[in-house]
Design an enzyme around this catalytic site. Structure first.
Site, PDB file in Angstrom:
ATOM      1  N   CYS A   9       0.818  -1.212   0.000  1.00 32.23           N
ATOM      2  CA  CYS A   9       0.000   0.000   0.000  1.00 32.23           C
ATOM      3  C   CYS A   9       0.851   1.260   0.000  1.00 32.23           C
ATOM      4  O   CYS A   9       0.318   2.367  -0.130  1.00 32.23           O
ATOM      5  CB  CYS A   9      -0.927   0.004   1.212  1.00 32.23           C
ATOM      6  SG  CYS A   9      -1.987  -1.447   1.330  1.00 32.23           S
ATOM      7  N   HIS A  53      -9.340   4.210  -0.786  1.00 31.18           N
ATOM      8  CA  HIS A  53      -7.997   3.621  -0.675  1.00 31.18           C
ATOM      9  C   HIS A  53      -7.720   2.671  -1.842  1.00 31.18           C
ATOM     10  O   HIS A  53      -7.713   1.457  -1.680  1.00 31.18           O
ATOM     11  CB  HIS A  53      -7.897   2.897   0.665  1.00 31.18           C
ATOM     12  CG  HIS A  53      -6.573   2.292   0.966  1.00 31.18           C
ATOM     13  ND1 HIS A  53      -5.378   2.780   0.465  1.00 31.18           N
ATOM     14  CD2 HIS A  53      -6.242   1.204   1.743  1.00 31.18           C
ATOM     15  CE1 HIS A  53      -4.376   2.036   0.910  1.00 31.18           C
ATOM     16  NE2 HIS A  53      -4.877   1.075   1.686  1.00 31.18           N
TER      17      HIS A  53
END
Length: 383
Positions: free
Chosen positions: A83, A330
């Site tokens: 991420c 996200h």
């Protein structure tokens, strides 16, 4: 090393873009950044992405996007750090320009997560954890964060509802961000009634995934004439163990501490000088841990900042001013670039109702895995 500045920015709205391919989503952000920069060509392209081989069946994204946006014959590469891929790509581009090796770079963080079923995406996200000692034992990525949150509540005496202000703040700010995925205000009551995902983490503790891309063009600072000039004051990265159970203290983000400490030293600032902080609130517990490790709160007191409204636009440490991961969304490999683009918007004074008054110094912190890779960047506005 020479000073580097941000010449152009671009982003797409985060959502479920069934009508667009991976190349189109990334291309939209790239073209927007190039247009904002007033350039038709750059020396190199850096792409931040995590899931394209597993979810989209596409690797070699450097060439993939160079071909699509017309940067033939130029250097192009994909950077992967779970991420944290977006910020890792930015850091790679930054070092290339700062060293003098190239004169301009386009950085694109991109992810298309809706091409597979939810269970397949969950399995793909789990590759950010330790395959042998975490994933093979049956725990999911959200499950790891749930264990950390449960231990944090036990150690420091917080109740689950005490975390609600993190999500409430993010949703309130996202209402004014046209590129955010979630445009819905929430309350403490709604937070507490939300469906459980992995106790104690419920749906409103967790950030939504989605499709999206954000991009930047960076050049040597002396090339920029328009004001304000947005300079990269600091870039730092650090790692911790990939498995949470291997850490001496699972409730302290050592990589956030190390990278933020280096960034402060590099920029010549302290936490008190930061006007806006785009932290990585993939889960509400990570917001609290980031605030503590980055020096904005004492151990176990990150939640207090939120409860006292110190993280709001008018607060001492404005965070997630465009909705954060929690409400902006996200799209994992793109998140780090969204954070940086949003800091630039703040320093340019382009955030409307969520503009932090007088913002001159902004920080973005992007996390890969459960704190295994953390990158911290500090940007400064120069009139």
């Amino acid at each position: 090393m020479r000073k580097v500045a941000i010449l152009g920015i671009g982003q797409t709205k985060i959502g479920e873009h069934w009508e667009k391919s991976l190349r189109e989503i990334g291309g939209d952000a790239a073209f927007a950044a190039m247009q904002d920069a007033g350039l038709e060509k750059v020396d190199a392209l850096f792409v931040g992405n995590m899931l394209s081989p597993l979810v989209n069946g596409q690797n070699q994204l450097g060439t993939f996007f160079a071909d699509w946006v017309g940067l033939w014959k130029q250097e192009a590469v994909k950077i992967e750090a779970a991420c944290g891929s977006g910020a890792a790509a930015f850091r790679a581009a930054l070092m290339a320009v700062a060293s003098g090796d190239i004169e301009s770079a386009l950085v694109v963080g991109v992810e298309k997560m809706t091409d597979k079923a939810g269970r397949d995406v969950t399995a793909a996200l789990a590759t950010a954890a330790d395959a042998d000692y975490e994933v093979d034992q049956g725990i999911s990525f959200v499950g790891i964060n749930a264990l950390v949150m449960r231990r944090y509540m036990h150690e420091f005496g917080w109740k689950h509802e005490d975390f609600a202000p993190f999500s409430i703040n993010a949703h309130a700010n996202a209402m004014h961000n046209p590129n955010a995925r979630l445009h819905e205000k929430i309350s403490v009551e709604k937070f507490e009634r939300s469906s459980m995902v992995a106790t104690p983490i419920n749906l409103l503790d967790a950030s939504p995934t989605g499709d999206g891309a954000a991009a930047m063009v960076i050049v040597p600072a002396e090339r920029i004439l328009r004001k304000p000039r947005i300079l990269v004051s600091a870039s730092a990265a650090a790692t911790d163990t990939i498995a949470v159970h291997s850490r001496k203290d699972p409730l302290f983000l050592q990589a956030a501490y190390q990278s933020s400490k280096r960034a402060y030293e590099m920029a010549g600032v302290t936490p008190g000088d930061i006007n806006v902080f785009e932290l990585h609130d993939a889960f509400s517990i990570m917001a609290a841990l980031s605030l503590e490790a980055s020096g904005f709160a004492e151990r176990g007191r990150g939640v207090r900042l939120a409860l006292d409204n110190e993280i709001s636009i008018q607060g001492r440490v404005p965070v997630c001013t465009r909705g954060g991961l929690k409400a902006r969304g996200h799209p994992v490999g793109a998140t780090g670039m969204y954070q940086l683009v949003e800091v630039v918007q703040q320093l340019r004074g382009e955030c409307g109702p969520t503009q932090v008054d007088g913002a001159k110094i902004g920080m973005a912190q992007n996390i890969g895995g459960s704190g295994a890779t953390i990158l911290t960047h500090i940007l400064r506005s120069e009139s």
